[in-house]
Design a protein around this motif. Structure first.
Motif, PDB file in Angstrom:
ATOM      1  N   GLN A 103      25.834   1.987  -0.565  1.00  0.00           N
ATOM      2  CA  GLN A 103      24.901   1.384  -1.950  1.00  0.00           C
ATOM      3  C   GLN A 103      25.303   1.893  -3.006  1.00  0.00           C
ATOM      4  O   GLN A 103      25.253   0.936  -3.988  1.00  0.00           O
ATOM      5  CB  GLN A 103      23.290   1.898  -2.045  1.00  0.00           C
ATOM      6  CG  GLN A 103      22.924   1.067  -2.536  1.00  0.00           C
ATOM      7  CD  GLN A 103      21.371   2.235  -2.687  1.00  0.00           C
ATOM      8  OE1 GLN A 103      20.539   3.161  -1.930  1.00  0.00           O
ATOM      9  NE2 GLN A 103      20.318   1.626  -3.181  1.00  0.00           N
ATOM     10  N   ILE A 104      26.477   3.031  -3.210  1.00  0.00           N
ATOM     11  CA  ILE A 104      26.698   3.224  -4.889  1.00  0.00           C
ATOM     12  C   ILE A 104      28.213   2.450  -5.047  1.00  0.00           C
ATOM     13  O   ILE A 104      28.770   1.658  -5.297  1.00  0.00           O
ATOM     14  CB  ILE A 104      27.121   4.765  -5.103  1.00  0.00           C
ATOM     15  CG1 ILE A 104      25.543   5.577  -5.104  1.00  0.00           C
ATOM     16  CG2 ILE A 104      28.098   4.832  -5.676  1.00  0.00           C
ATOM     17  CD1 ILE A 104      26.437   6.880  -4.695  1.00  0.00           C
ATOM     18  N   VAL A 105      28.939   2.887  -3.846  1.00  0.00           N
ATOM     19  CA  VAL A 105      30.222   1.754  -3.870  1.00  0.00           C
ATOM     20  C   VAL A 105      30.074   0.264  -3.711  1.00  0.00           C
ATOM     21  O   VAL A 105      30.554  -0.771  -4.604  1.00  0.00           O
ATOM     22  CB  VAL A 105      30.958   1.868  -2.511  1.00  0.00           C
ATOM     23  CG1 VAL A 105      32.071   1.188  -2.177  1.00  0.00           C
ATOM     24  CG2 VAL A 105      31.499   3.669  -2.900  1.00  0.00           C
ATOM     25  N   GLY A 106      28.863  -0.192  -3.431  1.00  0.00           N
ATOM     26  CA  GLY A 106      28.315  -1.822  -4.017  1.00  0.00           C
ATOM     27  C   GLY A 106      28.350  -2.150  -4.863  1.00  0.00           C
ATOM     28  O   GLY A 106      27.999  -3.369  -5.098  1.00  0.00           O
ATOM     29  N   ASN A 107      28.006  -1.668  -5.866  1.00  0.00           N
ATOM     30  CA  ASN A 107      27.447  -1.280  -6.908  1.00  0.00           C
ATOM     31  C   ASN A 107      28.452  -1.561  -7.876  1.00  0.00           C
ATOM     32  O   ASN A 107      27.936  -1.828  -9.506  1.00  0.00           O
ATOM     33  CB  ASN A 107      25.920  -0.505  -7.585  1.00  0.00           C
ATOM     34  CG  ASN A 107      24.657  -1.509  -6.426  1.00  0.00           C
ATOM     35  OD1 ASN A 107      23.951  -2.260  -7.556  1.00  0.00           O
ATOM     36  ND2 ASN A 107      24.319  -0.266  -5.544  1.00  0.00           N
ATOM     37  N   LEU A 108      29.605  -1.045  -7.445  1.00  0.00           N
ATOM     38  CA  LEU A 108      30.674  -0.243  -8.585  1.00  0.00           C
ATOM     39  C   LEU A 108      31.698  -1.926  -7.881  1.00  0.00           C
ATOM     40  O   LEU A 108      32.629  -2.181  -7.574  1.00  0.00           O
ATOM     41  CB  LEU A 108      31.291   0.653  -8.050  1.00  0.00           C
ATOM     42  CG  LEU A 108      30.958   2.161  -8.427  1.00  0.00           C
ATOM     43  CD1 LEU A 108      31.076   3.108  -8.016  1.00  0.00           C
ATOM     44  CD2 LEU A 108      30.306   2.158 -10.035  1.00  0.00           C
ATOM     45  N   ASN A 109      31.740  -2.725  -8.654  1.00  0.00           N
ATOM     46  CA  ASN A 109      32.042  -4.477  -8.895  1.00  0.00           C
ATOM     47  C   ASN A 109      33.634  -3.861  -9.177  1.00  0.00           C
ATOM     48  O   ASN A 109      34.190  -5.049  -7.737  1.00  0.00           O
ATOM     49  CB  ASN A 109      30.879  -5.469  -9.461  1.00  0.00           C
ATOM     50  CG  ASN A 109      29.871  -5.466  -8.792  1.00  0.00           C
ATOM     51  OD1 ASN A 109      29.105  -6.010  -7.763  1.00  0.00           O
ATOM     52  ND2 ASN A 109      28.732  -5.323  -9.665  1.00  0.00           N
ATOM     53  N   LEU A 152      23.312   2.536 -11.151  1.00  0.00           N
ATOM     54  CA  LEU A 152      23.888   1.555 -11.095  1.00  0.00           C
ATOM     55  C   LEU A 152      23.555   0.511 -10.682  1.00  0.00           C
ATOM     56  O   LEU A 152      23.623  -1.167 -11.070  1.00  0.00           O
ATOM     57  CB  LEU A 152      24.950   2.001 -10.011  1.00  0.00           C
ATOM     58  CG  LEU A 152      25.958   3.603 -10.127  1.00  0.00           C
ATOM     59  CD1 LEU A 152      26.565   3.195  -8.248  1.00  0.00           C
ATOM     60  CD2 LEU A 152      26.964   2.992 -11.460  1.00  0.00           C
ATOM     61  N   ASN A 153      22.040   0.380 -10.395  1.00  0.00           N
ATOM     62  CA  ASN A 153      21.299  -0.391  -9.913  1.00  0.00           C
ATOM     63  C   ASN A 153      20.593  -1.239 -11.012  1.00  0.00           C
ATOM     64  O   ASN A 153      20.823  -2.275 -11.013  1.00  0.00           O
ATOM     65  CB  ASN A 153      20.262  -0.232  -8.935  1.00  0.00           C
ATOM     66  CG  ASN A 153      20.579   0.214  -7.536  1.00  0.00           C
ATOM     67  OD1 ASN A 153      21.870  -0.122  -7.490  1.00  0.00           O
ATOM     68  ND2 ASN A 153      19.889   0.798  -6.606  1.00  0.00           N
ATOM     69  N   LYS A 154      20.469  -0.940 -11.756  1.00  0.00           N
ATOM     70  CA  LYS A 154      19.259  -1.305 -13.168  1.00  0.00           C
ATOM     71  C   LYS A 154      19.694  -0.766 -14.814  1.00  0.00           C
ATOM     72  O   LYS A 154      19.281  -1.607 -15.270  1.00  0.00           O
ATOM     73  CB  LYS A 154      17.946  -0.781 -12.899  1.00  0.00           C
ATOM     74  CG  LYS A 154      17.913  -0.631 -11.492  1.00  0.00           C
ATOM     75  CD  LYS A 154      16.172  -0.663 -11.393  1.00  0.00           C
ATOM     76  CE  LYS A 154      15.617  -0.440  -9.406  1.00  0.00           C
ATOM     77  NZ  LYS A 154      16.432  -0.146  -9.006  1.00  0.00           N
ATOM     78  N   ARG A 200      32.256  -5.234 -17.678  1.00  0.00           N
ATOM     79  CA  ARG A 200      32.175  -4.350 -17.020  1.00  0.00           C
ATOM     80  C   ARG A 200      30.806  -3.315 -16.549  1.00  0.00           C
ATOM     81  O   ARG A 200      30.397  -2.559 -16.246  1.00  0.00           O
ATOM     82  CB  ARG A 200      32.796  -3.432 -18.611  1.00  0.00           C
ATOM     83  CG  ARG A 200      34.081  -3.604 -18.857  1.00  0.00           C
ATOM     84  CD  ARG A 200      34.208  -2.446 -20.080  1.00  0.00           C
ATOM     85  NE  ARG A 200      34.308  -1.582 -19.592  1.00  0.00           N
ATOM     86  CZ  ARG A 200      34.845  -0.261 -20.292  1.00  0.00           C
ATOM     87  NH1 ARG A 200      35.023  -0.694 -21.551  1.00  0.00           N
ATOM     88  NH2 ARG A 200      34.736   0.775 -20.013  1.00  0.00           N
ATOM     89  N   VAL A 201      29.935  -4.332 -17.451  1.00  0.00           N
ATOM     90  CA  VAL A 201      28.254  -4.038 -16.774  1.00  0.00           C
ATOM     91  C   VAL A 201      28.334  -4.076 -15.940  1.00  0.00           C
ATOM     92  O   VAL A 201      26.978  -3.735 -15.147  1.00  0.00           O
ATOM     93  CB  VAL A 201      26.967  -5.118 -17.883  1.00  0.00           C
ATOM     94  CG1 VAL A 201      27.634  -4.405 -19.669  1.00  0.00           C
ATOM     95  CG2 VAL A 201      27.184  -6.296 -17.230  1.00  0.00           C
ATOM     96  N   ALA A 202      29.407  -4.695 -14.942  1.00  0.00           N
ATOM     97  CA  ALA A 202      29.182  -4.474 -13.363  1.00  0.00           C
ATOM     98  C   ALA A 202      30.026  -3.234 -12.943  1.00  0.00           C
ATOM     99  O   ALA A 202      29.650  -2.906 -11.484  1.00  0.00           O
ATOM    100  CB  ALA A 202      29.421  -6.174 -12.480  1.00  0.00           C
ATOM    101  N   HIS A 203      29.858  -2.071 -13.677  1.00  0.00           N
ATOM    102  CA  HIS A 203      30.805  -0.855 -13.465  1.00  0.00           C
ATOM    103  C   HIS A 203      31.810  -1.051 -12.374  1.00  0.00           C
ATOM    104  O   HIS A 203      32.390  -2.316 -11.713  1.00  0.00           O
ATOM    105  CB  HIS A 203      29.707  -0.022 -12.032  1.00  0.00           C
ATOM    106  CG  HIS A 203      27.775  -0.772 -13.175  1.00  0.00           C
ATOM    107  ND1 HIS A 203      27.936   0.316 -14.711  1.00  0.00           N
ATOM    108  CD2 HIS A 203      27.199  -0.774 -12.626  1.00  0.00           C
ATOM    109  CE1 HIS A 203      26.848   0.255 -14.515  1.00  0.00           C
ATOM    110  NE2 HIS A 203      25.927  -0.566 -13.609  1.00  0.00           N
TER     111      HIS A 203
END
Length: 677
Positions: free
Chosen positions: A554-560, A522-524, A188-191
């Motif tokens: 970039q946002i969608v790419g960080n919601l794994n 989201l990134n960090k 879940r920490v990968a969002h």
């Protein structure tokens, strides 16, 4: 090969006839054993006993075919009472489902073929019942019959399909493999990103996840731009069930009387964050970019001065000094001169003000207070410099008309944020002891492991809702940075056994909240225990909210982790389908041929042949059209490192703790604060 590839379950259930014949034969053998086998009647009985298991096996095979066909038309009801929702300390429950493979894609192709559709489409009797209900809807003498045809009972062979729409075959092809689906909390920490159009189950999924987070004892923050009272009631009931009502906080722009107060710009890691949170709400494309940068600079000047004077910035103070900078500049100059130890500076300022000749002033200063001008001239005559004072002076010396044009977009936003009862919520008076409403502080919430519901009432004023929600996200991003560096003890020694708590952020209508400040969250922020679950309708909503396609990507790419319910456009569906591999799909074609024999001496007049031809082709394991046809409450999900799962969400069952209406929550809030109800 065809037996291995094809299920062959979309056909008449001939096994049932075989079972009936075998049972009939066994009955005859048992009843007439003496007549059929006069020498060894036991032999007939043993034969009958062997036929019965075989009949039962054939019956099970036939029933399995009927059940499979039935599931392609209508799925069994799946519901969970609130108390029955499973909870684990290490896993997150998503519902029932199965891993989607090539087998399920193959079954779906067979079910959608013309031969397969003939077995799963509603029959003529079903169509007659629906037509009868419409034709006699207003006929009182026919209501008894219509009540029978509408009954959802099992005996009703023409009962209506559930009002979920879509194609039930998408889940029916694998319902026999259905099991509870869980994901590791570590993922879940990968969002998580949840996509789905309106009224297809996003809020129900949010309730399911939030319920588990509350029971697990995590810090929970739910952003609800619409201000859905049902979601608020669900959170209240779950906090009561988990014994966490004392940790429950409500911030609701639609109910300011029971809402806690909150200063969106009062807490920050860097002073520049104040200006970024306010100016970030202004349009920044085209010619508006210049005005946005000026609004940021001027807001930053005011914020720096307020902080230097020991005052906490808020929307009201910034709106006041945007309109009139002179009082703030004079207050800061007085503070500055006292700090520098300038003797008799007040007398000097008065003397300079009395001797100012209006004819010597520039056009920008002629409308200004002479005493304010005197402050700047005294500092200049003594060659004093201070960056905050210099910023105030530069803003003060702008031409008033020109200045008003530059702040034309900033002032309306600040007026909306400071007007009415909402303005009292967003600019709290920390010294007012008569206001019983607490002031929401994120760090205190984190230390106390609180649960926060944020209702933004976007239907009444979307601009204010977006500004407040975005500022809260920016505030949480700043808090996440502090947690990452210092932990929740802010650098103090940690107690034995202390663990950093996880912060579960659920953002409904995510597109109305997203801003530039959300990207670093989201990134960090995963290292600080923040786990974000974002809910929105389409992929383009994020681009519209952030304003730039690269940043949206970039946002969608960080919601794994991706969970997709029914969507309405191919672009959104492609967010999932573009990540899937292709599979081999087989189709079967019946072929018949006949050839005449021209040899008059041969006894064969013609030859005929019948065959099935199997064709193999590469195809998508899932298509965008499948996602458009999903029934309500169903979803596809990429979990566990990109594995594709088909999910079914449980229907909400009974909950005796759920408040009857919003008034019950209002009474609870007032009783908690000791107010008269």
């Amino acid at each position: 090969m065809s037996k291995r590839i094809f299920d062959n379950r979309l056909r008449p259930a001939l096994e049932l006839w075989v079972a009936v014949i075998l049972l009939a034969l066994a009955s005859v053998l048992i009843l007439h054993a003496q007549r059929l086998s006069p020498l060894l009647p036991e032999l007939a009985i043993w034969a009958a006993l062997l036929l019965i298991p075989l009949a039962l096996y054939r019956f099970w095979q036939g029933w399995h075919i009927l059940q499979y066909r039935g599931n392609l038309k209508r799925l069994p009801t799946y519901g969970l009472d609130a108390a029955a929702i499973p909870m684990s300390r290490h896993k997150l429950f998503l519902g029932k489902g199965f891993q989607w493979t090539q087998t399920h894609s193959q079954r779906l192709v067979e079910a959608r073929s013309p031969d397969g559709r003939a077995w799963i489409q509603p029959g003529r009797l079903y169509q007659w019942a629906r037509a009868l209900e419409i034709r006699h809807e207003h006929n009182p003498r026919m209501q008894w019959l219509l009540n029978l045809t509408r009954s959802p009972a099992g005996w009703n062979v023409v009962k209506p399909l559930p009002p979920v729409g879509g194609d039930p075959a998408l889940h029916g092809v694998g319902v026999e493999d259905e099991r509870d689906i869980w994901i590791d909390l570590g993922d879940r920490v990968a969002h998580t990103l949840v996509l789905g159009t309106t009224r297809v189950g996003k809020t129900r999924l949010a309730e399911l996840l939030v319920t588990q987070d509350i029971r697990r004892g995590e810090i929970v923050v739910v952003f609800d731009p619409k201000g859905d009272t049902e979601l608020l009631a669900r959170m209240w009931a779950e906090c009561k069930r988990a014994g966490r009502l004392e940790q429950f906080h409500i911030f609701h722009l639609g109910f300011p009387d029971i809402s806690e107060r909150y200063n969106p710009v009062g807490s920050f890691g860097r002073i520049t964050e104040v200006a970024s949170r306010i100016a970030g709400q202004l349009p920044g494309s085209g010619n508006s970019a210049t005005f946005k940068e000026f609004a940021w600079r001027f807001t930053n000047i005011v914020s720096n001065a307020l902080v230097a004077l020991g005052r906490r910035p808020d929307y009201t103070a910034i709106a006041r000094y945007v309109t009139n900078i002179e009082p703030l500049m004079m207050e800061y100059y007085a503070f500055w001169f006292d700090r520098e130890g300038i003797e008799n500076w007040r007398e000097q300022v008065n003397t300079i003000a009395q001797n100012i000749d209006p004819k010597t002033l520039t056009m920008a200063l002629k409308s200004r207070d002479f005493k304010a001008i005197a402050y700047t001239q005294l500092a200049k005559s003594r060659d004093l410099y201070d960056p905050v004072a210099d910023g105030l002076r530069s803003a003060f010396e702008y031409d008033k008309t020109y200045f008003d044009k530059l702040t034309a977009s900033l002032l309306p936003l600040l007026e909306k944020l400071t007007s009415g009862k909402s303005g009292e919520l967003l600019a709290p008076d920390y010294a007012d002891r008569h206001d019983p409403r607490p002031i929401l502080d994120w760090m205190e919430v984190i230390r106390a492991k609180g649960v926060v519901y944020v209702g933004l009432d976007a239907l009444s004023d979307a601009e204010v809702a977006g500004a407040v929600g975005n500022s809260m996200f920016a505030d949480l991003t700043s808090i996440a940075g502090q947690l990452y560096k210092h932990g929740d003890n802010l650098g103090l020694p940690e107690l034995a056994g202390h663990k950093r708590a996880r912060i579960a952020i659920h953002a409904d209508e995510f597109n109305e909240l997203v801003g530039n400040e959300f990207i670093p969250l989201l990134n960090k922020a995963g290292g600080s225990g923040v786990q974000v679950t974002a809910y929105t309708q389409t992929a383009s909503d994020i681009e519209a909210g952030i304003g730039e396609k690269p940043k949206a990507g970039q946002i969608v790419g960080n919601l794994n982790t991706l969970i997709m319910l029914r969507v309405k456009n191919e672009e959104t569906a492609a967010v999932l389908t573009d990540q899937l591999a292709k599979v081999r799909i087989y189709t079967k074609t019946a072929q018949s041929a006949a050839t005449d024999n021209n040899d008059p001496d041969s006894s064969v007049d013609f030859t005929a042949s019948n065959s099935d031809r199997i064709t193999e082709a590469e195809a998508d394991i899932l298509t965008p059209a499948d996602l458009v046809q999903l029934p309500k409450g169903q979803a596809f999900a990429l979990l566990d490192g990109g594995k594709l799962f088909k999910l079914r969400l449980p229907l909400a069952g009974a909950d005796p703790l759920l408040p009857k209406d919003m008034q019950a929550i209002i009474r609870w809030v007032k009783e908690t604060r000791g107010e008269d109800t």
